[in-house]
Each structure stands twice: as structure tokens, then as C-alpha cells.
Design an enzyme around this catalytic site. Structure first.
Site, short mmCIF file in Angstrom:
data_model
loop_
_atom_site.label_atom_id
_atom_site.label_comp_id
_atom_site.label_asym_id
_atom_site.label_seq_id
_atom_site.Cartn_x
_atom_site.Cartn_y
_atom_site.Cartn_z
N ARG A 78 1.95 46.06 -7.31
CA ARG A 78 2.54 45.71 -6.02
C ARG A 78 2.16 44.28 -5.65
NH1 ARG A 78 0.55 47.29 0.01
NH2 ARG A 78 2.18 46.08 1.00
N HIS A 123 4.32 40.00 3.87
CA HIS A 123 2.92 40.42 4.00
C HIS A 123 2.19 39.33 4.81
CE1 HIS A 123 -0.44 42.94 1.98
NE2 HIS A 123 -1.03 42.17 2.87
N ASN A 167 4.57 44.70 5.48
CA ASN A 167 3.25 45.27 5.30
C ASN A 167 2.51 45.34 6.64
OD1 ASN A 167 0.90 46.08 3.52
ND2 ASN A 167 -0.01 44.40 4.67
N GLU A 378 -2.31 50.98 -0.56
CA GLU A 378 -3.56 50.21 -0.54
C GLU A 378 -4.73 51.14 -0.25
OE1 GLU A 378 -3.93 46.78 2.06
OE2 GLU A 378 -1.87 46.19 1.62
C1 BGC Z 1 -4.00 44.19 4.16
C2 BGC Z 1 -4.57 43.31 3.07
C3 BGC Z 1 -6.06 43.11 3.31
C4 BGC Z 1 -6.73 44.46 3.24
C5 BGC Z 1 -8.24 44.43 3.42
C6 BGC Z 1 -4.88 45.32 4.57
O1 BGC Z 1 -4.91 45.33 5.95
O2 BGC Z 1 -2.72 44.62 3.81
O3 BGC Z 1 -3.86 42.12 3.06
O4 BGC Z 1 -6.62 42.21 2.43
O5 BGC Z 1 -6.22 45.29 4.24
O6 BGC Z 1 -8.58 43.98 4.68
#
Ligand code: BGC
Length: 483
Positions: A78, A123, A167, A378
Site C-alpha cells: 500500500r 494521505h 487516509n 495499518e
Molecule cells: C497514519 C500514518 C502514520 C501512522 C503512525 C497513521 O495515523 O496514516 O501516516 O505514520 O499513523 O502515526
């Protein structure tokens, strides 16, 4: 039966975002975005005034990233497109061919290596030229975003079949337009975040319909939005006020976006009534929360083909005492999230490590949003700088999290189809700069060639990917009520 195995065709991935890894901030005709501006302004808003000017250098070092992806054996990768690299002023009035070439190269080489691209359109990196016209606070931006999305579907959609429009709209709205902590750094409490969220929801819905109408038949892909959420539960499980506060906490975060998109095109009732009540108390005629028209509600409802969840942490919730005199998101929500002192903290203060929270959240999403197909787009744990390559503790967290996901799939029957680690590489962690390392691969930011080296977590994760399961076989979990 060995319970450690994931379902067939499970998606194993890792994720990155353009501003956090690419660098090349002004290379080959790229336009400025809000993070370029925000970091260049200094003012100690970012750790040591660091910037993403160079970051991991992925704009020129893509082949190195690809090696990492291959070493992990990922099935999915991704990444996000830099809007202003493709369209320097945000509009299709001027197209930067060099940007198209870069992403074509990424997509083509991923596919040659049997890795499926999951592409995020936005993003956090709004083109500055659009921010100058109001950014997400302007309704016009929703229309411009649709054009950008259409351009991407047209340009890359013959090969990209999984799209994420935006995102974490929560993070953009809350940190970008309410607290001013993130770019564009606007602090318009009790107003900015609601306006920004409103237009992001509309932008997402427009992009989804555009795909649905003009591309889906031919390209046969899927479009969604990535929503972040903590798991939240009452501080005192027997307290009614804590339970109510928990409902508000979830409504003002996950449901703010998920209810309109997955359920009925409209905001949660609690948000509507709380913000209206407080707006009135503050002497306003209308609620600070904008309203969708009936026509818009119909257009917004049902505009996600799967559920993308970004999960990091959990909170225990109790009411927050507020006066309601000054408008703010926090006093509208009137709830606070507490970290249990027993939970380990990663190197980032907000990231308490609570693997069991993900199982509860997955079950909650299944029950609340009509059992959607879920991709965990994530999940990760930060190490502080300098970080040891022997990150055995972090790998323990990953294993615990994967075990909870297995339980969600096998015991709670949640349709989880994929898991993507945040992040492939150590990278520019927004206001924490390079002080927090989320990568499966270590990046040496002091060296000009920015070498990538696997942490133990990368080596272990590759074994999980290969086995499609945890590395130790397990007895069957037993009945669905076991935990
Ligand atoms: C975001 C990322 C960030 C990660 C860790 C998420 O909120 O999509 O860009 O690096 O969290 O904080």
C-alpha cells in the site's frame, strides 16, 4: 486443526505514504503541498524542525524499496500518490508526466513481482495551491478531488484494482483544522474540523460514484476509505456515565465517517444533538456541525466496497468536564480517553500497546456495520531513535496482534481479508519527524544512500507471510467463547 493458519489468499502487506517516504519535494516539476509548506515554515512544530524533503528518498530509490518488499514476500503493498507530484496545482489543468512515469514504474514493477498495489489517493498532502483556496474547508475541493480521482482511475486503473480515496479523514480534520498540530496548521476550534470532514466525506462519495459509473465495469476494482479508530471501553464498566462517554467517543471518531458511508449517509445522532445543543448554548442559531441534504445523504450512503481499518491503540473512557462556553470538538464530545498504566507504551506517547483491542474493535465493526470485508490497512509500533535491529519486543507485539486477529477471524467470524504493517520503512513520522521508527526496515538517515536494513521484525514477518500463519503451530482455539 492448526489454528495458527490464516484463511486462504489472505493479503499480507506493508504500507507507506508519499510525503513520509518519497523526498524529492521539488523534483521534476512536483508542486508544493501543505506538508512542504508546514515543515519549511519551521517554528518547532515538528521535531527538530525536520522535513520530508529527502525522507527515505523513495522517489529515486524505488528499486531499494522493491527489494524490501520482495524480501518480505508481500502479496500487497500500500502506498499513496502525491497529488501535487501528478497535478502540481491540484487540478487537471496541468499534468506532470514525470509524476505519472514514477508511479507507472512502481505499479508495473510491483505487478511483475506478483505484488498487488493498494493505492491511496490522498494521505495528508493536499496541494498547497488548493489549500490556498480553502483546502478541505472549501466545498469546491470535493469537486476538484473527484477530478483528481478520475484522472488516477483513468491513468492507473487498468492495473490498480484496490483504491483508497482518503487516509484517516479524522486525523486530517482534527489535527489539521481543529488543533492546528498537523498541516495546514489551522486552529479553528469547534468549526474547522467539522467543515473539513464534511467536504472529505463528500469528496470520497464523489470519487466512489465516479469509479462506479465510469470505470467499475471495465476495470473491476474496489474503492474504499481508510478509517482509523481506537478501541474504546468504559473506564468503569459499571458506570452509566462512563458507558455514555464511550458511546460519544466512538461516535465522534469512528462513526463520524463510518456511519454516513456504511450506514445511512448521515452523521451519528449523538454528534448532531450534542453539537446542536452546545452551539445553541453558545448563542448560535445553527449547529456548528454542517448538515447533509437528503440528496447528499443518498449519494454518500454505501460508498465503500470494503472496510479499511487503521488500528494502533485502545483507551478507557470517562466523561470530560467542560463548561461548553468555548466551542471545541473536545467539549462537544465531552469524553476523555485514558491509557491504563499497565499497558506498555511504544516510543510514541499516544501509542499504548494493546493487542487485544484489535479483536474487540473488529468484532464491533462486524456487528455495527453489517459484517463488511475488512482489511487492516495499518497497524504498527514505533521504536525510538536510535533503534536496535534486534527489536524482539516489537515482534512480540506483532505476534500478539496477529493472534488476536486470528481469534477475530476464527472465533468471532469477522471477515478480515488482509493485514498491512505500518510501515515498510522507518520514515518521516509527521510532527515526530525521524524520532519515531515504525519501519520493518531500518533506514540510516545519516547516510546519503539511505540504506535499508531489516529489523528482526522484518525477518520474522517474512516467515509469517510465507507460512500464511504464525510461526508456531497452535492447538485449535476451541469453542467460539474461548479467548
Ligand atoms: C497514519 C500514518 C502514520 C501512522 C503512525 C497513521 O495515523 O496514516 O501516516 O505514520 O499513523 O502515526
Amino acid at each position: 486443526m492448526d489454528s495458527s493458519i490464516f484463511p486462504k489468499s489472505f493479503a499480507w502487506g506493508a504500507a507507506t505514504a508519499a510525503y513520509q517516504v518519497e523526498g524529492g519535494w521539488d523534483a521534476d516539476g512536483k508542486g508544493l503541498n501543505v506538508w512542504d509548506t508546514f515543515t519549511h515554515q519551521g517554528g518547532d512544530r515538528v521535531f527538530k524542525n525536520q522535513t520530508g524533503d529527502v525522507a527515505c528518498g523513495s522517489y529515486t530509490l524505488w528499486e531499494e524499496d522493491l527489494k524490501c518488499i520482495k524480501q518480505l514476500g508481500l502479496t500487497h503493498y500500500r502506498f499513496s500518490l502525491s497529488w501535487s507530484r501528478l497535478l502540481p496545482d491540484g487540478t487537471t489543468g496541468f499534468i506532470n508526466q514525470k509524476g505519472i512515469d514514477y508511479y507507472n514504474k512502481m505499479i508495473d514493477t510491483l505487478l511483475e513481482n506478483n505484488v498487488i498495489p493498494i493505492v491511496t489517493l490522498y494521505h495528508f498532502d493536499m496541494p498547497q495551491a488548493l489549500e490556498d483556496q480553502g483546502g478541505w474547508q472549501s466545498e469546491k475541493t470535493a469537486g476538484v478531488f473527484e477530478e483528481y480521482a478520475e484522472f488516477c482511475f483513468k491513468t492507473f486503473g487498468d492495473r490498480v484494482k484496490m483504491w483508497i480515496t482518503i487516509n484517516e479523514p479524522y486525523v486530517v480534520a482534527k489535527y489539521g483544522y481543529e488543533d492546528g498540530l498537523f498541516a495546514p496548521g489551522k486552529k479553528e476550534q469547534g468549526i474547522g474540523a467539522y467543515q473539513a470532514a464534511h467536504n472529505m466525506i463528500k469528496a470520497h462519495a464523489k470519487a466512489w460514484h465516479n469509479y462506479n459509473m465510469f470505470f467499475r465495469n471495465q476495470q473491476k476494482g474496489l474503492v474504499s476509505i481508510a478509517l482509523d479508530s481506537d478501541w474504546a471501553e468504559p473506564f468503569d464498566p459499571n458506570s452509566t456515565t462512563d458507558k455514555e462517554a464511550t458511546e460519544r467517543y466512538l461516535s465522534f471518531h469512528l462513526h463520524w465517517f463510518a456511519k454516513p458511508i456504511f450506514i445511512d449517509g448521515d452523521y451519528p445522532e449523538i454528534m448532531k444533538s450534542e453539537i446542536f445543543k452546545k452551539s445553541k448554548h453558545q448563542g448560535l442559531q445553527l449547529s456548528r456541525l454542517p448538515e447533509f441534504t437528503n440528496e447528499e445523504k443518498v449519494k454518500i450512503k454505501g460508498t465503500a466496497d470494503f472496510f479499511c481499518l487503521n488500528y494502533y491503540t485502545t483507551r478507557k473512557i470517562r466523561p470530560r468536564k467542560t463548561t461548553h462556553d468555548e466551542p471545541s470538538y473536545s467539549s462537544d464530545m465531552a469524553a476523555e480517553g485514558i491509557k491504563d498504566p499497565n499497558w506498555p507504551i511504544s516510543s510514541i506517547e499516544w501509542l499504548a500497546v494493546v493487542p487485544w483491542g484489535i479483536r474487540k474493535l473488529l468484532k464491533y465493526i462486524k456487528d455495527t456495520f453489517a459484517n463488511p470485508i475488512i482489511y487492516i490497512t495499518e497497524n504498527g509500533f514505533a521504536q525510538s531513535n536510535p533503534a536496535s535491529l534486534e527489536d524482539t519486543q516489537r515482534w512480540t507485539y506483532f505476534q500478539e496482534t496477529l493472534l488476536e486477529i486470528l481469534k477475530a477471524i476464527k472465533l468471532d467470524r469477522v471477515s478480515v481479508k488482509g493485514y498491512l504493517v505500518w510501515s515498510l520503512l522507518d520514515n518521516f513520522e509527521w510532527i515526530s519527524g525521524y524520532s519515531a521508527r515504525f519501519g520493518l526496515f531500518h533506514v540510516d538517515f545519516h547516510r546519503i544512500d539511505l540504506p535499508r536494513t531489516p529489523y528482526i521484525s522484518a525477518i520474522e514477518y517474512s516467515k509469517v507471510v510465507k507460512r500464511n500463519g504464525l510461526t508456531k503451530p497452535m492447538e485449535c482455539f476451541g469453542s467460539p467463547h474461548n479467548s
